[in-house]
Design an enzyme around this catalytic site. Sequence first.
Site, short mmCIF file in Angstrom:
data_model
loop_
_atom_site.label_atom_id
_atom_site.label_comp_id
_atom_site.label_asym_id
_atom_site.label_seq_id
_atom_site.Cartn_x
_atom_site.Cartn_y
_atom_site.Cartn_z
N ASP A 21 41.75 39.45 30.75
CA ASP A 21 41.31 40.29 29.45
C ASP A 21 40.03 39.87 28.71
O ASP A 21 39.12 40.80 28.37
CB ASP A 21 42.54 39.96 28.28
CG ASP A 21 42.21 40.51 27.03
OD1 ASP A 21 42.06 41.99 27.08
OD2 ASP A 21 42.08 39.92 25.97
N ASP A 23 39.96 34.59 28.00
CA ASP A 23 41.23 33.84 28.74
C ASP A 23 41.59 34.54 29.96
O ASP A 23 40.91 35.35 30.27
CB ASP A 23 42.40 33.97 27.68
CG ASP A 23 42.55 35.39 27.12
OD1 ASP A 23 41.89 36.19 27.63
OD2 ASP A 23 43.57 35.67 26.40
N TYR A 56 48.33 39.19 19.89
CA TYR A 56 46.96 39.41 20.43
C TYR A 56 46.55 41.05 20.53
O TYR A 56 45.29 41.36 19.91
CB TYR A 56 46.97 39.29 22.03
CG TYR A 56 47.32 37.62 22.15
CD1 TYR A 56 46.68 36.60 22.05
CD2 TYR A 56 48.81 37.25 22.45
CE1 TYR A 56 46.96 35.26 21.89
CE2 TYR A 56 49.34 35.94 22.47
CZ TYR A 56 48.33 34.98 21.90
OH TYR A 56 48.72 33.65 22.27
N GLU A 82 32.99 35.48 21.66
CA GLU A 82 33.89 35.80 23.01
C GLU A 82 33.68 37.12 23.84
O GLU A 82 32.63 37.79 23.29
CB GLU A 82 35.51 35.95 22.71
CG GLU A 82 36.30 35.92 23.91
CD GLU A 82 37.85 35.85 23.68
OE1 GLU A 82 38.15 35.32 22.34
OE2 GLU A 82 38.64 35.65 24.50
#
Length: 590
Positions: free
Chosen positions: A197, A200, A348, A553
């Site tokens: 994704d 992670d 999430y 991220e």
Amino acid sequence: MMRTLLLPLVVSVVVMAAEAADLKATMEVVNNNANGFEGRFCFHLPQAIQGWELVIVFSSGVNNVGQWQGDWIEQHGSGECATHWTLVNKNYMGKQNAGDDLCVKVTGSVCGGGKPGGTATFVDLNDDHMHVPAAPKIAGAASMKYNYPDVLMKSILFYEAQRSGKLPHNNRITWRGDSALKDKGAGGEDLTGGWYDAGDNVKFNFPMAFSTTVLCWSLLEFPQAYSKTGQLDHMYDSIRWPLEYFIKCHTKPEEIYVQVGNGGLDHAQWTRPESMDQNRPAYKIDASSPGSDVSNEMAAAMACGSIAFKTKDPAFSRKLLTASKSVYAFAKKHQGIYSASVQDAAAYYQSSNYTDENNWGAAWLYKATNDNQYLADAKVRYAHEPAWGFSWDEKIAGNHLLMYSFTKDAAYKADIESTMTLWSKQGGMKYSPKCLAFRLQWGALRYSSNTAFFALMAAKQGIHAASYRQWAMCQINYALGDTGRSYVVGFGTNPPKRPHHRASSCPMMPIPCSWDAQQNPGPNPHTLYGSLVGGPGGSDDYTDSRIDYIHNEVACDYNAGFQGAVAALIQLAIDHELPNAAHCGQCPMP
Ligand SMILES: *[C@@H]1O[C@H](CO)[C@@H](O)[C@H](O)[C@H]1NC(C)=O
């Protein structure tokens, strides 16, 4: 699994290191008695080291070996008495400074009691030997402030770095290997493949499918941007990877796997996908636990894929269309929010509403089939309202564009305009001092880029083309360097070097990887080319910090609209219609 993965890699690293300056040492025997020998290999290190491997060749077979600074990963020779032993550094022994003297102590017994002796080769595992292709050039294109073809090429590389499963021979990411080969459903169904994704290693179908749909859409709309930059085959390979995975996930007529990997378990480890050892449960939706949002998004991705592959691979195209229709039929019959059915997804990627995806899936199937039933479904589900922001959760803006393209109905055009107004200063959108349309702290650049793609697609349909293009290009140029720095890893001036991304933060395999790789103050050992980071705060403030997952991220959905917008800009460059980049300093509004 690790062993078969690592062997070819070790061999190739040894070969590569042999091209550079190898460090070799002869064993110095410190002790030798009836209990065995103790020896050491010492090296003077000319450069700083992140991790290393030692390949020892004893003059005759040795057993009962011991040492303290590493882990044995390979041995060969006859049975217990091997002559060739390879070890890789223990976590805390990897980092060495230039000028250090490193001595590796070894104990053992010579089989048959001969005299101990041997040599060792020290292999520096710093270099991942990743060769990024040269920036593609487009003949005759108007001048571009930023090298959009280079960004496009690198963005495709980013998706390649996110691949899960068994990697093909033409994998270009040297620091990635096969991973998660045991991902499977409750009935043992093969669920390998797809994309990890973000930073992670969970596979979340909802954002994965959205990313696939948007990327595929950009290929349908701007094929020349891909073909004229030499990226067409790479792009087909890129979207094919998740599309094949989605077909696998549709395990029964009324059963779809929508997530592999548990968020909590995955996030509790900091390691590369190849080294994961936690349990990876698979989560599904079915008639009693529905999810019409995720299934319609998967139906959309596969419908788009069926169009994209129609002539390229007709059999695959038909397979995609069949799966898309089946997933759509399931979603129509059993409506519901998937993140209520799959609670691990809720922390999430919680879906806020499935009405937009119900529209979106139907619209994509109409585009793929011309079957009026799908258009009728799409119309019934359409809500006339401005879009807050095109994203993995909200397809409203995409619906405006598709419905207008099918019908040319002025009501849809008005919705496109109202969305762009909502994104202007008058409409209440917050702009940073350097002109970023700042929708949300978490991943701000993803929202601005997705809306840039939306604006460029609206412009292509003839809606306020000049102003929408100008605004969209300025939002993309912001990400590429207009503030004095790039927000795309491995591109432009002062790009991020510490993205929150497990795989690229880990040293070269087979060096162990754990939380100290996350805490490492230095750059990620591998450059995650082409990935757009979350981006700055509302005052253009930004720190390149690996632990800041809000701003630093990367994610599949971050790059999707971004890559689509860059493809659109390349098309404008080819057509000599690129807006004036100098105007971005004045913060043009849509
Ligand atoms: C979902 O969106 C539709 C269309 O905008 C709206 O009518 C409906 O109330 C929304 N549902 C929820 C639960 O927010």
